[in-house]
Design a protein around this motif. Sequence first.
Motif, mmCIF file in Angstrom:
data_model
loop_
_atom_site.group_PDB
_atom_site.id
_atom_site.type_symbol
_atom_site.label_atom_id
_atom_site.label_comp_id
_atom_site.label_asym_id
_atom_site.label_seq_id
_atom_site.Cartn_x
_atom_site.Cartn_y
_atom_site.Cartn_z
ATOM 1 N N THR A 13 0.885 -1.231 0.084
ATOM 2 C CA THR A 13 0.163 0.021 0.098
ATOM 3 C C THR A 13 0.760 1.203 0.089
ATOM 4 N N ILE A 27 0.881 4.595 -4.133
ATOM 5 C CA ILE A 27 -0.256 4.903 -4.320
ATOM 6 C C ILE A 27 -0.166 6.273 -5.027
ATOM 7 N N LEU A 36 -3.161 1.589 -6.639
ATOM 8 C CA LEU A 36 -2.086 0.994 -5.892
ATOM 9 C C LEU A 36 -1.206 0.024 -6.688
ATOM 10 N N PHE A 78 0.319 -4.024 -5.937
ATOM 11 C CA PHE A 78 -0.598 -4.226 -4.627
ATOM 12 C C PHE A 78 -0.122 -5.323 -4.073
ATOM 13 N N LYS A 98 -6.454 0.410 7.022
ATOM 14 C CA LYS A 98 -5.323 0.882 6.244
ATOM 15 C C LYS A 98 -6.112 1.684 4.992
ATOM 16 N N LEU A 99 -7.093 1.185 4.364
ATOM 17 C CA LEU A 99 -7.947 1.822 3.389
ATOM 18 C C LEU A 99 -8.550 3.119 3.710
#
Length: 166
Positions: free
Chosen positions: A5, A8, A20, A23, A84-85
Amino acid sequence: MRFNTKDITYYNQPFDHWVLDNFLDVNDAKKLSNQFIDFDNPTEEIIHYKGWIGEKRTCNRWDRFPPLTYNTFSNLLSDKFIDKLSDITGISPLYPDIGLHGGGWHMSGKGGSLAMHLDYSIHPKMNLQRKLNLIIYTKMELMKKLKVLIPIAILLILVILFGLSF
């Protein structure tokens, strides 16, 4: 399986979205791609669509996923990854749909495409608003030529995340 991540890029045209790069590790992506059911498999476990976007197959049944796919979905739906997202997108709170309603494996045959569309905005059981689609392309030919979608088979993993309605 680890998810990268760090690489980005944010875009706001034609809509807000994040890319990303890398990924998944290339070997992990190949392994996931190889676990998809054959496109021509007539099993009832796979939902078959035929429409304006071409032919498509989907599966959101956890009991059908091989171990690597099962573990990948488990990790993508984990609190740690969802947090995290949320940090990346600024969308908070985010809620995963562990039932994979509209998510799971998605396969398009030759000539298929992934057009921008919205199947629904409010989850039919959770009554939460659809906020984010995480689309992971696993087919290597597509990943190399992602800037120009060419008519080859598309294999992707879709995770849909929800938030509160405004």
